[in-house]
Design a protein around this motif. Structure first.
Motif, PDB file in Angstrom:
ATOM      1  N   THR A   1       5.731  48.868 -70.749  1.00 48.62           N
ATOM      2  CA  THR A   1       6.143  48.178 -69.396  1.00 48.62           C
ATOM      3  C   THR A   1       7.477  47.220 -69.430  1.00 48.62           C
ATOM      4  OG1 THR A   1       4.159  48.103 -69.140  1.00 48.62           O
ATOM      5  CG2 THR A   1       5.728  46.785 -67.343  1.00 48.62           C
ATOM      6  N   ALA A   2       7.767  46.488 -70.786  1.00 53.41           N
ATOM      7  CA  ALA A   2       8.770  45.633 -70.725  1.00 53.41           C
ATOM      8  C   ALA A   2      10.208  46.369 -71.304  1.00 53.41           C
ATOM      9  CB  ALA A   2       8.413  44.591 -71.927  1.00 53.41           C
ATOM     10  N   GLU A   3      10.164  47.585 -72.148  1.00 56.52           N
ATOM     11  CA  GLU A   3      10.872  48.689 -71.881  1.00 56.52           C
ATOM     12  C   GLU A   3      11.613  49.768 -70.772  1.00 56.52           C
ATOM     13  OE1 GLU A   3      13.889  51.094 -74.740  1.00 56.52           O
ATOM     14  OE2 GLU A   3      12.722  49.307 -74.852  1.00 56.52           O
ATOM     15  N   ARG A   4      10.612  50.339 -69.725  1.00 55.92           N
ATOM     16  CA  ARG A   4      10.842  50.460 -68.255  1.00 55.92           C
ATOM     17  C   ARG A   4      11.828  49.729 -67.469  1.00 55.92           C
ATOM     18  NH1 ARG A   4       5.466  53.645 -66.860  1.00 55.92           N
ATOM     19  NH2 ARG A   4       5.128  55.802 -68.667  1.00 55.92           N
ATOM     20  N   ILE A   5      11.153  47.972 -68.053  1.00 55.20           N
ATOM     21  CA  ILE A   5      12.182  47.087 -66.912  1.00 55.20           C
ATOM     22  C   ILE A   5      13.523  46.868 -67.091  1.00 55.20           C
ATOM     23  CG2 ILE A   5      12.057  44.622 -66.240  1.00 55.20           C
ATOM     24  CD1 ILE A   5       9.099  44.464 -66.415  1.00 55.20           C
ATOM     25  N   ARG A   6      13.540  46.826 -68.878  1.00 51.92           N
ATOM     26  CA  ARG A   6      14.386  46.807 -69.264  1.00 51.92           C
ATOM     27  C   ARG A   6      15.952  47.894 -68.924  1.00 51.92           C
ATOM     28  NH1 ARG A   6      11.410  44.929 -73.584  1.00 51.92           N
ATOM     29  NH2 ARG A   6      11.812  43.016 -74.510  1.00 51.92           N
ATOM     30  N   GLU A   7      15.624  49.109 -68.909  1.00 51.28           N
ATOM     31  CA  GLU A   7      16.093  49.808 -68.637  1.00 51.28           C
ATOM     32  C   GLU A   7      16.906  50.132 -66.875  1.00 51.28           C
ATOM     33  OE1 GLU A   7      14.090  53.501 -69.341  1.00 51.28           O
ATOM     34  OE2 GLU A   7      14.164  53.212 -71.443  1.00 51.28           O
ATOM     35  N   ARG A   8      15.663  49.416 -66.147  1.00 53.49           N
ATOM     36  CA  ARG A   8      15.864  49.537 -64.577  1.00 53.49           C
ATOM     37  C   ARG A   8      16.872  47.841 -64.585  1.00 53.49           C
ATOM     38  NH1 ARG A   8      17.392  51.455 -60.428  1.00 53.49           N
ATOM     39  NH2 ARG A   8      16.811  50.162 -58.320  1.00 53.49           N
ATOM     40  N   LEU A   9      16.438  47.292 -65.610  1.00 47.13           N
ATOM     41  CA  LEU A   9      18.031  45.879 -65.073  1.00 47.13           C
ATOM     42  C   LEU A   9      19.106  47.144 -65.579  1.00 47.13           C
ATOM     43  CD1 LEU A   9      15.453  42.978 -66.642  1.00 47.13           C
ATOM     44  CD2 LEU A   9      16.675  43.278 -64.400  1.00 47.13           C
ATOM     45  N   ASP A  10      19.132  47.624 -66.875  1.00 52.90           N
ATOM     46  CA  ASP A  10      20.283  47.811 -67.160  1.00 52.90           C
ATOM     47  C   ASP A  10      21.289  48.982 -65.722  1.00 52.90           C
ATOM     48  OD1 ASP A  10      20.928  47.230 -69.774  1.00 52.90           O
ATOM     49  OD2 ASP A  10      20.143  48.801 -70.515  1.00 52.90           O
ATOM     50  N   GLU A  11      19.997  49.457 -65.376  1.00 52.68           N
ATOM     51  CA  GLU A  11      20.597  50.390 -63.731  1.00 52.68           C
ATOM     52  C   GLU A  11      20.866  49.185 -62.686  1.00 52.68           C
ATOM     53  OE1 GLU A  11      17.476  53.034 -62.566  1.00 52.68           O
ATOM     54  OE2 GLU A  11      17.249  53.899 -64.820  1.00 52.68           O
ATOM     55  N   LEU A  12      20.149  48.078 -63.190  1.00 53.05           N
ATOM     56  CA  LEU A  12      20.159  47.466 -61.130  1.00 53.05           C
ATOM     57  C   LEU A  12      22.309  46.613 -61.826  1.00 53.05           C
ATOM     58  CD1 LEU A  12      16.986  45.941 -60.241  1.00 53.05           C
ATOM     59  CD2 LEU A  12      18.816  47.286 -59.385  1.00 53.05           C
ATOM     60  N   GLU A  13      21.829  46.833 -62.577  1.00 52.28           N
ATOM     61  CA  GLU A  13      23.635  46.002 -63.041  1.00 52.28           C
ATOM     62  C   GLU A  13      24.549  46.605 -62.679  1.00 52.28           C
ATOM     63  OE1 GLU A  13      23.811  42.799 -64.127  1.00 52.28           O
ATOM     64  OE2 GLU A  13      22.575  41.802 -65.386  1.00 52.28           O
ATOM     65  N   GLN A  14      24.409  47.976 -63.027  1.00 52.64           N
ATOM     66  CA  GLN A  14      25.686  48.556 -62.416  1.00 52.64           C
ATOM     67  C   GLN A  14      25.207  49.087 -60.915  1.00 52.64           C
ATOM     68  OE1 GLN A  14      24.869  52.507 -64.319  1.00 52.64           O
ATOM     69  NE2 GLN A  14      24.755  51.378 -66.597  1.00 52.64           N
ATOM     70  N   GLU A  15      25.241  48.913 -60.308  1.00 53.98           N
ATOM     71  CA  GLU A  15      24.751  48.950 -58.890  1.00 53.98           C
ATOM     72  C   GLU A  15      25.493  47.702 -58.928  1.00 53.98           C
ATOM     73  OE1 GLU A  15      20.205  50.288 -57.874  1.00 53.98           O
ATOM     74  OE2 GLU A  15      20.129  51.890 -58.769  1.00 53.98           O
TER      75      GLU A  15
END
Length: 372
Positions: A326-340
């Motif tokens: 779950t933590a790994e998926r959250i980190r990946e989503r945070l990377d996407e949010l930074e770009q957005e």
């Protein structure tokens, strides 16, 4: 005679032949000469000092930009950022050595020593601490193992609960933690269950008195009862006393792999017994005399009460691995949010940027809860 006259001119005031302005001028010239001779070494070291200050200042700024400003990043991003910092550090050291006020031969020796040092560290990577780090970088480059994956390495099977640069941790079916160096994973075959789905199988031996069509139909019904998709049956062996069958089916959600394996075997037992088929696994041997029409099949249960629901084993034994996934998926989503967010600011869409920042804050809070 000129030296004598200058000495007489610089006598203290009140004595014969003294000229106070000439004495002060002479003292100022002497002080400038001493100052120039004192500052000469410092001037020679000035380029090196400037290079060192500028280089390490740039490293501090780079560290803040890569690690501090965006501290929550994915696994791949963190690795490449640390590699970038390592290469930048080497570049700063080389720049400082190149500007040192030393002879060219000494400078060449220092650069050669630095190159030998780096080469030696890489050379020892196969048998030392650095070896596991190099293996960790290789595994990340392949990107075939992620937190939450089911993995088998030799006799060890479990779910990845931690994937570090030096070691990988598995959580077994008994909820124990197994730590393996990354060098071991690189030098041994690793079986990884695909997250897109896996095939669940089970074998059973049936007597020759059971027709293949009857056995195949009963096993296919058992696989469907276990909620496996696209089931199929293979005949593995024609033994001396029985025929070995293997039933297989696709499990789309690998999260409950352990439960699915047990559910398939339970359905096989129930289905074969319901069909009146005798199970001969592995070999049926009985010295008691029974009538030929006797079948070793238990009587059907007469209870009408529903079977009690059992908790899923995966929710209990793989708690740490589930949290890591779950933590790994959250980190990946945070990377996407930074770009957005950056794109929203670039497009001057402040309302959308505010919504994304709120979602980012929520995910960061959730990540902190998982890692605490």
């Amino acid at each position: 005679m000129g030296h004598v006259r200058r000495a007489e001119q610089c006598r203290p005031a009140g004595q014969t032949g003294c000229d106070p302005p000439l004495c002060r001028r002479h003292r100022r010239q002497s002080q400038r000469t001493v100052s120039a001779s004192t500052l000469a070494p410092l001037t020679a070291w000035l380029p090196s000092l400037i290079a060192a200050v500028a280089g390490f200042g740039a490293l501090a700024l780079l560290t803040w930009l890569l690690l501090r400003r965006k501290a929550v990043v994915g696994r791949q991003t963190r690795v490449w950022r640390h590699l970038t910092l390592a290469l930048a550090t080497i570049a700063v050291i080389v720049a400082v050595i190149a500007t040192l006020p030393i002879e060219d031969t000494v400078r060449a020796q220092l650069l050669s020593f630095l190159g030998l040092l780096i080469s030696g560290v890489i050379g020892l990577s196969s048998t030392s601490f650095v070896g596991n780090a190099m293996a960790g970088l290789m595994l990340r480059a392949l990107n075939n193992i992620r937190p939450g994956d089911f993995v088998r390495v030799g006799e060890h099977f479990g779910k990845v609960s931690e994937f570090g640069l030096l070691h990988t941790e598995l959580q077994s079916e008994e909820r124990t933690l197994i730590t393996m160096p990354n060098l071991h994973l690189v030098t041994n075959p690793v079986e990884v269950v695909r997250s897109s789905g896996t095939v669940v199988t089970a074998t059973v031996s049936l007597g020759y008195d059971v027709s293949r069509q009857t056995a195949t139909e009963a096993l296919l019904d058992a696989a469907r009862a276990a909620q496996l998709e696209e089931p199929f049956v293979h005949v593995l062996e024609l033994g001396d006393f029985s025929v070995t069958y293997r039933i297989s089916g696709l499990l789309p959600n690998v999260r409950y792999l352990i439960t699915a394996r047990s559910a398939l075997r339970e359905a096989m037992l129930d289905g074969l017994h319901k069909a009146g088929i005798e199970i001969a696994s592995p070999t049926l041997m009985n010295q008691r005399q029974y009538p030929p029409q006797w079948r070793f099949v238990p009587h059907a249960s007469t209870s009408t009460a529903p079977e009690p629901e059992q908790p899923r084993a995966e929710n209990i034994v793989f708690d740490k691995a589930e949290a890591a996934e779950t933590a790994e998926r959250i980190r990946e989503r945070l990377d996407e949010l930074e770009q957005e967010i950056e794109a929203a600011h670039h497009d001057k869409d402040e309302e959308r940027a505010a919504r994304l920042e709120q979602a980012r804050t929520h995910l960061r809070d959730k990540l902190n809860e998982l890692e605490s």
